[in-house]
Motif scaffolding. Structure first.
Motif, short mmCIF file in Angstrom:
data_model
loop_
_atom_site.label_atom_id
_atom_site.label_comp_id
_atom_site.label_asym_id
_atom_site.label_seq_id
_atom_site.Cartn_x
_atom_site.Cartn_y
_atom_site.Cartn_z
N GLU A 50 55.41 17.76 1.59
CA GLU A 50 55.71 19.07 2.21
C GLU A 50 54.56 19.53 3.11
OE1 GLU A 50 58.56 20.57 1.69
OE2 GLU A 50 59.22 20.33 -0.40
N ASP A 51 53.43 18.82 3.04
CA ASP A 51 52.22 19.28 3.73
C ASP A 51 52.15 18.66 5.14
OD1 ASP A 51 49.67 19.86 4.64
OD2 ASP A 51 48.70 19.46 2.71
N GLU A 52 52.65 19.40 6.12
CA GLU A 52 52.74 18.86 7.49
C GLU A 52 51.37 18.53 8.07
OE1 GLU A 52 55.47 20.79 10.08
OE2 GLU A 52 54.82 19.65 11.83
N ASP A 53 50.37 19.39 7.84
CA ASP A 53 49.04 19.12 8.41
C ASP A 53 48.47 17.82 7.86
OD1 ASP A 53 49.16 21.37 9.90
OD2 ASP A 53 47.94 22.60 8.55
N ALA A 54 48.59 17.65 6.54
CA ALA A 54 48.05 16.43 5.91
C ALA A 54 48.80 15.19 6.43
CB ALA A 54 48.18 16.52 4.40
N LEU A 55 50.09 15.32 6.60
CA LEU A 55 50.88 14.18 7.07
C LEU A 55 50.54 13.83 8.51
CD1 LEU A 55 54.31 15.14 5.45
CD2 LEU A 55 52.98 13.08 4.92
N CYS A 56 50.37 14.86 9.35
CA CYS A 56 50.03 14.60 10.76
C CYS A 56 48.66 13.95 10.86
CB CYS A 56 50.05 15.91 11.56
SG CYS A 56 51.71 16.50 11.83
N HIS A 57 47.73 14.44 10.05
CA HIS A 57 46.39 13.87 10.03
C HIS A 57 46.47 12.39 9.62
CE1 HIS A 57 42.09 13.78 9.73
NE2 HIS A 57 42.17 13.36 8.48
N LEU A 58 47.27 12.13 8.61
CA LEU A 58 47.42 10.74 8.15
C LEU A 58 48.05 9.87 9.23
CD1 LEU A 58 47.12 8.93 5.60
CD2 LEU A 58 49.51 9.46 5.07
N ILE A 104 55.14 15.53 13.17
CA ILE A 104 55.35 14.09 12.99
C ILE A 104 56.23 13.56 14.12
CG2 ILE A 104 56.42 12.34 11.49
CD1 ILE A 104 54.01 13.46 10.14
N ARG A 105 57.30 14.28 14.42
CA ARG A 105 58.23 13.81 15.45
C ARG A 105 57.52 13.70 16.81
NH1 ARG A 105 63.26 13.16 13.33
NH2 ARG A 105 63.78 12.20 15.30
N GLN A 106 56.72 14.71 17.13
CA GLN A 106 56.00 14.66 18.43
C GLN A 106 55.17 13.39 18.53
OE1 GLN A 106 53.69 18.25 18.56
NE2 GLN A 106 55.56 19.50 18.64
N ARG A 107 54.46 13.07 17.45
CA ARG A 107 53.60 11.87 17.46
C ARG A 107 54.44 10.60 17.55
NH1 ARG A 107 50.94 15.93 15.19
NH2 ARG A 107 48.66 15.96 15.14
N MET A 108 55.55 10.56 16.80
CA MET A 108 56.42 9.37 16.83
C MET A 108 57.01 9.20 18.23
SD MET A 108 56.66 7.65 14.00
CE MET A 108 56.54 7.73 12.21
N VAL A 109 57.45 10.29 18.83
CA VAL A 109 58.06 10.23 20.16
C VAL A 109 57.05 9.65 21.16
CG1 VAL A 109 58.91 11.61 22.11
CG2 VAL A 109 59.75 12.06 19.79
N ARG A 110 55.84 10.15 21.11
CA ARG A 110 54.79 9.67 22.03
C ARG A 110 54.57 8.16 21.83
NH1 ARG A 110 49.90 12.11 20.39
NH2 ARG A 110 50.99 14.08 20.21
N PHE A 111 54.49 7.77 20.59
CA PHE A 111 54.24 6.38 20.27
C PHE A 111 55.40 5.49 20.74
CE2 PHE A 111 53.55 3.14 16.68
CZ PHE A 111 52.74 2.36 17.50
N GLN A 112 56.63 5.99 20.52
CA GLN A 112 57.81 5.21 20.94
C GLN A 112 57.84 5.06 22.46
OE1 GLN A 112 60.73 7.64 18.92
NE2 GLN A 112 60.03 6.90 16.92
N GLN A 113 57.47 6.13 23.15
CA GLN A 113 57.44 6.07 24.63
C GLN A 113 56.38 5.07 25.10
OE1 GLN A 113 56.92 10.25 25.31
NE2 GLN A 113 59.12 10.62 25.56
#
Ligand code: DC
Length: 221
Positions: A50-58, A104-113
């Motif tokens: 549930e911890d978005e900051d921790a997940l994004c950091h990871l 998370i989605r923003q990072r995944m989208v960037r990576f996919q692009q």
């Protein structure tokens, strides 16, 4: 060239995307596998899902790579091949904690692009045509009745998990559909510019032929 294929679970998009990539000599981008792999890593490390900051950091410290081995695509996270592990029911059940977070989605989208920037790609997922590759040359939305999608999944799971029932599979797909379509960020939806194909009464070969014809029509233009 980018071919974007979206659709719900069991609509046949993975099978078609793989066949298409092979036929066209394009790279196959399985974006669901990326969300799955990161879910697996977060679970292994017991991060609070549930911890978005921790997940994004990871995620910022995570390396996700695809490798082609023996004609099939393998996914590695931080050098660990998790191609099998990402299909575990425990991973599938927890993905929504990861896939509903905007960071998370923003990072995944960037990576996919970035991955697609290196060449011709068949990209498969839930938001390929709508968010990740709005400029894709051709977009498809594959769909099928829920009973047919559950039947396909049931046949797929049965040999490895004899305990699973058709009713369990249909319930599971209903939950996933709801989560995928009601997510606030990038819900699964058919974009106005994508070709809708209902695969319920079609064979894989028929769907493949239809898609190939659509692609050939733009190549000819
Ligand atoms: O395609 P799949 O079943 O492997 O995808 C697993 C989950 O990942 C799916 O339930 C929703 C999420 N997903 C997503 O949110 N966006 C994508 N582009 C691909 C998958």
């Amino acid at each position: 060239m980018i071919i974007a294929i979206d659709g719900p679970a069991g609509s046949g998009k993975s099978t078609i995307a793989k066949m298409l990539a092979k036929r066209l000599g394009f790279k196959y981008l399985d974006t669901g596998a990326m969300y799955r792999a990161f879910t697996w890593k977060a679970m292994q490390l017991s991060v609070n899902l549930e911890d978005e900051d921790a997940l994004c950091h990871l995620l910022d410290q995570t390396i996700i790579e695809f490798q082609c081995k023996d004609e099939s695509l393998h996914i590695c996270i931080d050098g660990i091949n998790v191609t099998r592990e990402i299909r575990l029911p425990s991973v599938t059940n927890n993905i929504h904690y990861i896939s509903n977070k905007s960071g998370i989605r923003q990072r995944m989208v960037r990576f996919q692009q970035e991955l697609a920037a290196k060449g011709n790609v068949v990209a498969e997922g839930r938001d390929m045509g709508t968010v990740v590759f709005p400029q894709a040359e051709k977009k498809f939305f594959l769909d099928a009745d829920i009973e047919e999608r559950a039947k396909r999944r049931y046949v797929e799971f049965k040999p490895s998990n004899g305990k699973v029932s058709y009713d369990d599979v249909i319930k599971d797909i209903e939950i996933r559909d709801k989560r995928d379509t009601t997510r606030i960020d990038s819900p699964l939806t058919k974009g106005i510019d994508s070709v809708y194909i209902n695969t319920t009464r079609l064979t894989i070969e028929e769907v493949f032929t239809m898609i190939l014809k659509e692609i050939e029509s733009i190549v000819r233009k």
